[in-house]
Design an enzyme around this catalytic site. Sequence first.
Site, PDB file in Angstrom:
ATOM      1  N   SER A 152       0.751  -9.862  -0.801  1.00 16.67           N
ATOM      2  CA  SER A 152       0.548  -8.416  -0.691  1.00 16.67           C
ATOM      3  C   SER A 152       0.789  -7.816   0.676  1.00 16.67           C
ATOM      4  CB  SER A 152      -0.870  -8.054  -1.156  1.00 16.67           C
ATOM      5  OG  SER A 152      -1.835  -8.713  -0.351  1.00 16.67           O
ATOM      6  N   LYS A 202       0.795  -1.233   0.000  1.00 14.90           N
ATOM      7  CA  LYS A 202       0.000   0.000   0.000  1.00 14.90           C
ATOM      8  C   LYS A 202       0.827   1.281   0.000  1.00 14.90           C
ATOM      9  CE  LYS A 202      -4.421  -1.308   0.147  1.00 14.90           C
ATOM     10  NZ  LYS A 202      -5.439  -0.800  -0.800  1.00 14.90           N
TER      11      LYS A 202
END
Length: 332
Positions: free
Chosen positions: A299, A50
């Site tokens: 992720s 992110k």
Amino acid sequence: MASTAVLNAVQRLRGVAIRTPMLTSPAADALLGRRVWVKAENLQRTGSFKLRGAYNAVACLDENRRAAGVIAASSGNHAHALALAAHLHQVSATVVIPADAPAAKREAIEALGARIVSYDRRRHRRDEIVHRIALRDGSVIVPSANDPMVVAGAGTVGWEMLQEVHDLAAIVVPVGGGGLAAGVALAAAGQGVKVIGVEPEAADDTFQSLRAGHLVPIPPPTTVADGLGHTQPAGLPFEINRRLLSGVITVPEQAIGEAMAYLWRHYRSAAEPSGAVAFAGLLHAAHRLPEGPVGVVFSGGNVDWPAYRSLLDIALERTEGNSDATAASVLR
């Protein structure tokens, strides 16, 4: 060739984002009969991909707007990333996160000086809270997915994968709001690489929306993958994914826990549930992928240890005595 926006993001992120490694495992290669490359974004600053999108978006603001401060809603990882992006630019940040967000994420956000506003997932609409605060304070909203610069920043994950491994047949990515999938799809456009999304069965808003050809809202989902618990895809990523994504695989909750166990056993990597979803998709539906080497986006790794140990214990107990059963049990 990757989109210009992704290439520009690559330049902005130099010296800020870590170029995370691509991990391999002989066991995974043998099990799946192909070379498997795992992009370890759990090793990224803030513990997830992110930061790439949040930093790129904040860096693209003009100085006056940025000085007013930034705000976002998030399940935790985007909030952490925005807090760091704001800290690096020496501006204030407010993050709106669920009251049940993992303690590890909350503590990391607070350590960077961001202000936290909590909400109840089932009673409150987080976007309304964000807009109300932004209007009051004059801060700039930086969405977790629905922003072209956030999407472009996320796309640098795919750009790095393709720079390192030149013969990938497919890249498998987790899908929440859709920004990562859209960014990777933009990075891979025109290169003959299929980009395939993975969602929990319980949070299949993108799967349903792509099938319908328009945004389809679903009730607030209950899934262990808290970062992917969206009620509908973000609009901008959905339009990109509708054009460029090759498909979406959905996985049951059990498969997510087993993917976490497999990542620990064979890669010695601790994955948060959302971070393991793409790997769960690979194990659960390898037959749906094109032949050839495959890249998987791992992720994020921001998970509370008590919850992680509990999920891992359950998965390992189901597969005790067979080091390959974790994956084999979810292969179709």
